[in-house]
Design a protein around this motif. Structure first.
Motif, PDB file in Angstrom:
ATOM      1  N   GLN A   1     -82.053  17.106 -10.134  1.00 12.89           N
ATOM      2  CA  GLN A   1     -81.631  15.714 -10.307  1.00 12.89           C
ATOM      3  C   GLN A   1     -82.480  15.029 -11.369  1.00 12.89           C
ATOM      4  OE1 GLN A   1     -79.145  13.914  -8.894  1.00 12.89           O
ATOM      5  NE2 GLN A   1     -79.732  12.112 -10.054  1.00 12.89           N
ATOM      6  N   GLN A   2     -81.817  14.336 -12.284  1.00 11.04           N
ATOM      7  CA  GLN A   2     -82.532  13.617 -13.337  1.00 11.04           C
ATOM      8  C   GLN A   2     -82.092  12.167 -13.324  1.00 11.04           C
ATOM      9  OE1 GLN A   2     -82.358  15.488 -17.126  1.00 11.04           O
ATOM     10  NE2 GLN A   2     -83.787  14.069 -18.042  1.00 11.04           N
TER      11      GLN A   2
ATOM     12  N   PRO B   1     -86.850   3.763  -9.359  1.00  5.98           N
ATOM     13  CA  PRO B   1     -87.708   3.652  -8.171  1.00  5.98           C
ATOM     14  C   PRO B   1     -87.760   4.893  -7.284  1.00  5.98           C
ATOM     15  CG  PRO B   1     -85.796   2.178  -8.003  1.00  5.98           C
ATOM     16  CD  PRO B   1     -85.799   2.760  -9.384  1.00  5.98           C
ATOM     17  N   ARG B   2     -86.722   5.715  -7.290  1.00  2.00           N
ATOM     18  CA  ARG B   2     -86.737   6.921  -6.465  1.00  2.00           C
ATOM     19  C   ARG B   2     -87.346   8.116  -7.182  1.00  2.00           C
ATOM     20  NH1 ARG B   2     -81.441   8.468  -3.570  1.00  2.00           N
ATOM     21  NH2 ARG B   2     -82.921   9.832  -2.527  1.00  2.00           N
ATOM     22  N   GLY B   3     -87.511   8.007  -8.495  1.00  2.00           N
ATOM     23  CA  GLY B   3     -87.997   9.158  -9.248  1.00  2.00           C
ATOM     24  C   GLY B   3     -86.956  10.256  -9.245  1.00  2.00           C
ATOM     25  N   SER B   4     -87.343  11.444  -9.663  1.00  2.35           N
ATOM     26  CA  SER B   4     -86.417  12.571  -9.631  1.00  2.35           C
ATOM     27  C   SER B   4     -87.187  13.877  -9.731  1.00  2.35           C
ATOM     28  CB  SER B   4     -85.396  12.479 -10.768  1.00  2.35           C
ATOM     29  OG  SER B   4     -86.004  12.681 -12.016  1.00  2.35           O
ATOM     30  N   CYS B   5     -86.580  14.923  -9.233  1.00  7.00           N
ATOM     31  CA  CYS B   5     -87.209  16.241  -9.288  1.00  7.00           C
ATOM     32  C   CYS B   5     -87.367  16.726 -10.724  1.00  7.00           C
ATOM     33  CB  CYS B   5     -86.420  17.240  -8.455  1.00  7.00           C
ATOM     34  SG  CYS B   5     -86.577  16.947  -6.668  1.00  7.00           S
TER      35      CYS B   5
ATOM     36  N   LYS C   1     -90.514  15.840 -12.098  1.00  9.85           N
ATOM     37  CA  LYS C   1     -91.639  16.481 -11.406  1.00  9.85           C
ATOM     38  C   LYS C   1     -91.638  17.991 -11.600  1.00  9.85           C
ATOM     39  CE  LYS C   1     -91.805  12.739  -8.152  1.00  9.85           C
ATOM     40  NZ  LYS C   1     -91.588  12.268  -6.801  1.00  9.85           N
ATOM     41  N   GLY C   2     -90.993  18.460 -12.666  1.00 13.13           N
ATOM     42  CA  GLY C   2     -91.040  19.883 -12.985  1.00 13.13           C
ATOM     43  C   GLY C   2     -89.901  20.716 -12.457  1.00 13.13           C
ATOM     44  N   GLY C   3     -88.817  20.089 -12.057  1.00 17.20           N
ATOM     45  CA  GLY C   3     -87.689  20.831 -11.488  1.00 17.20           C
ATOM     46  C   GLY C   3     -87.153  21.922 -12.394  1.00 17.20           C
TER      47      GLY C   3
ATOM     48  N   ASP D   1     -89.095  11.413  -3.734  1.00 11.97           N
ATOM     49  CA  ASP D   1     -90.519  11.121  -3.923  1.00 11.97           C
ATOM     50  C   ASP D   1     -91.396  12.330  -3.616  1.00 11.97           C
ATOM     51  OD1 ASP D   1     -89.788  10.884  -1.192  1.00 11.97           O
ATOM     52  OD2 ASP D   1     -91.556   9.663  -0.787  1.00 11.97           O
ATOM     53  N   GLN D   2     -90.817  13.374  -3.057  1.00 13.72           N
ATOM     54  CA  GLN D   2     -91.582  14.567  -2.697  1.00 13.72           C
ATOM     55  C   GLN D   2     -91.135  15.794  -3.486  1.00 13.72           C
ATOM     56  OE1 GLN D   2     -91.889  15.049   1.581  1.00 13.72           O
ATOM     57  NE2 GLN D   2     -91.610  12.851   1.828  1.00 13.72           N
ATOM     58  N   GLY D   3     -90.471  15.570  -4.613  1.00 11.51           N
ATOM     59  CA  GLY D   3     -89.946  16.681  -5.398  1.00 11.51           C
ATOM     60  C   GLY D   3     -91.021  17.445  -6.122  1.00 11.51           C
TER      61      GLY D   3
END
Length: 107
Positions: free
Chosen positions: A13-14, A20-24, A27-29, A61-63
Motif C-alpha cells: 500500500q502506498q 496520517p495512517r502512513g503506508s507499508c 516503511k520498506g514494503g 502504523d506497524q508496517g
C-alpha cells in the motif's frame, strides 16, 4: 502452477507522504516483497510457496505487514532482514516467528 502449500501476502500500500495512517510502502514494503521473491527463487520453492503483493492489510502504523495463509498469521514491522528467518522457520519449518507476530489487538 501447482497449488501452493503457503501463500504470503506482502502489503505494498502506498499513500501520499504525510498521510496520517502512513503506508507499508513508506516503511520498506517494496524491499520486503523483492526479498521474499529472491528467497523464493534462491530456494526454488515455486511448487510450495506463492508470494503476492497486496493492498492494505490493516495496521499501517506497524508496517511492513505480511500475512501467511493458510494459517492466517500476520507479521508486523517486517524488514528485508527478517525475510530469510520467516522463510526458514515458518514457511519451511512450520513455526511462526514469534518476535514478528502482530499483536493480539491487531490480528
Amino acid at each position: 502452477m501447482p497449488k501452493p502449500l503457503k501463500h504470503v501476502f506482502v502489503c505494498s500500500q502506498q499513500r501520499p507522504n504525510g498521510h496520517p495512517r502512513g503506508s507499508c510502502a513508506q516503511k520498506g514494503g517494496a524491499e520486503v516483497l523483492q526479498t521474499f521473491w529472491a528467497e523464493l527463487q534462491a530456494r526454488n520453492c515455486f511448487d510450495k510457496i506463492a508470494v503476492t503483493y497486496s493492498g492494505c492489510l490493516g495496521p499501517c502504523d506497524q508496517g511492513t505487514n505480511v500475512v501467511v495463509y493458510p494459517e492466517g498469521v500476520m507479521y508486523s514491522n517486517v524488514t528485508k532482514a527478517d525475510v530469510a528467518e520467516i522463510f526458514t522457520q515458518h514457511l519451511l519449518g512450520e513455526a511462526p516467528v514469534e518476535r514478528l507476530l502482530a499483536g493480539e489487538a491487531v490480528w
